[in-house]
Every structure is written in C-alpha cells, then in structure tokens.
Design an enzyme around this catalytic site. Structure first.
Site, short mmCIF file in Angstrom:
data_model
loop_
_atom_site.label_atom_id
_atom_site.label_comp_id
_atom_site.label_asym_id
_atom_site.label_seq_id
_atom_site.Cartn_x
_atom_site.Cartn_y
_atom_site.Cartn_z
N ASP A 149 0.84 -1.20 0.00
CA ASP A 149 0.00 0.00 0.00
C ASP A 149 0.88 1.25 0.00
OD1 ASP A 149 -2.15 -1.70 0.25
OD2 ASP A 149 -2.26 -1.48 2.44
N1 URA Z 1 -1.13 -5.91 4.08
C1 URA Z 1 -1.66 -4.67 4.02
O1 URA Z 1 -2.72 -4.42 4.59
N2 URA Z 1 -1.00 -3.72 3.33
C2 URA Z 1 0.18 -3.93 2.70
O2 URA Z 1 0.75 -3.01 2.10
C3 URA Z 1 0.72 -5.23 2.78
C4 URA Z 1 0.04 -6.20 3.46
#
Ligand code: URA
Length: 234
Positions: free
Chosen positions: A101
């Site tokens: 993310d």
């Molecule tokens: N899980 C998440 O919620 N976000 C990420 O970026 C990676 C794993």
C-alpha cells in the site's frame, strides 16, 4: 519467440525500427540473411546484426526499500511510483512482485522476469511475508491464538491461513502471513477491532530487507536471493 520480437528485446529498438533493419538485410540467422520478422526461433540460433551477435538482455531482479507515499503502480498522476525510485534503463519492462500500500514501507521486489514474479507471488506458493506493525489500540495475548487459528476477514468466503503473531510491546508486533490478500494485514487487525497505523515489510520467505538500504534506495538481488525467492519449495 518470433525473430522481430527477439531483435526488439536484444536491441531495445521499437518494432518499427526492427522492421526497417530487417528490410535492409542487416539480420542473419545462422549465417543466412533473413528479412522475415515472423520467423519462429527455437532459441538455439545464432542471430547477428551487421555481423555482430545479438543477445537477449539478462533478467533483472531488484530489492527496493519502499518509502511511505510511493505507489505500486506503473503510472500515477499524483504520487511517485516505485519505478520512479529506480535509475535503470528500460524501466517499463520491470514489474512489481507483490505490491504494498502507499503508506506501507519496506521490502519491494521488482523484476522483468515474469515467470519468477509468478513463482514469488502465486497464492499457491504460500511464501511467508514478515511484517512489523504498530496499532492504534493495545494488543493483547489472546490475539496470538486468534491469528494462529485463522482470522475471518469481512467479505471473504474462508478464514485466512494460520498466521504467526509475536507481540513486541503494547502497540507493536511482528506478523508472518503466507497469503497476499488485498490489504490483508490491515483487514486482519480491523477484523479484531483494531487499526494498523504503521506497516513495514521486513522479509519475504528467507530473504530479508537489506539493513543497509535507506528508504527509497535499492540494489540488485544476489544470485542466492533470486534462487531462494523463486524456489517453489521455499
Ligand atoms: N497488508 C496490508 O494491509 N498492506 C500492505 O501493504 C501489505 C500487506
């Protein structure tokens, strides 16, 4: 692979240029001048341009310490992308192996080897991903068993695979998961009524983020790392 595709990959020239140099008779396959771009190669031929042997570029594998605010997309009108962090030629051919993310930091893999990418990210491989995280609300010991028995995410038909949670202090923990569902870590904690404030990927399988890499910096993977990550049994 078709001859014109091979030449385009080996020379980094656009298809239109490849057509022209084929027409000009600059290409030979096993010593014979060939103008047919559609010619199918077996992979064993010796291909030359103006007498000089052409080779496909070697596949590239990188580890990036992804900083906050960088998006895992090929292009974004508003935010810097993971590719913007790399100073490499022909970046367009690089793919991200396992997205993070925008606000997540840590280990991000990039490659132009599509098969390797598939082996690293395929859900069937169940590669372990290790995250460090900080939560808004306090963590308690009961969560360890809850994560181990499989968290049920909202809008998912089945619970998650067992995950290993290690509490570090009241608000921080290390979590090992062997899936890669969309926003998985954040959704797992949301399912327990908590909220992840910070998330950082420390490792994939047995390969850890290089401690010498500052956020935004990257390096090629070693041969050992490429092998470990692409290993279908690791
Ligand atoms: N899980 C998440 O919620 N976000 C990420 O970026 C990676 C794993």
């Amino acid at each position: 692979m078709r001859l014109d595709k091979f030449i385009a990959h080996a020379t980094f020239l656009p298809r239109s240029e490849v057509k022209k140099l084929l027409k000009r008779g600059e290409i030979s396959v096993d010593g014979k001048t060939t103008t047919q771009g559609s010619h199918q190669l077996s992979g064993k031929e010796e291909i030359k341009r103006l007498g000089e042997r052409l080779h496909l570029p070697k596949a590239r594998y990188f580890m990036l310490h992804k900083p906050k605010g960088v998006v895992c997309a090929n292009q974004d009108p508003e935010h810097p992308t993971a590719l913007d962090c790399l100073q490499e030629p022909n970046k367009e051919s690089l793919q991200i192996a396992g997205r993070l993310d925008k606000d997540t930091t840590g280990m991000l893999l990039l490659t132009d080897d599509g098969q390797w990418n598939h082996r690293v990210t395929s859900p069937a491989q169940h590669k372990t991903k290790t995250y460090w995280l900080r939560t808004a609300d306090p963590l308690d010991e009961n969560l360890i068993q809850h994560f181990a028995s499989g968290i049920q995410l909202k809008d998912e038909p089945r619970p998650c695979r067992p995950a290993q949670l290690t509490l570090l202090d009241v608000h921080t923990a290390r979590l090992k998961i062997s899936e890669g569902k969309y926003h998985q870590v954040k959704r797992m904690f949301a399912a327990c009524g908590n909220h992840v404030l910070e998330l950082h990927r420390e490792a994939i399988g047995s390969v850890a983020l290089d401690k010498n890499l500052q956020p935004g910096h990257y390096r090629p993977l070693s041969e050992w790392e490429v092998k470990q990550l692409g290993d279908t049994n690791a």
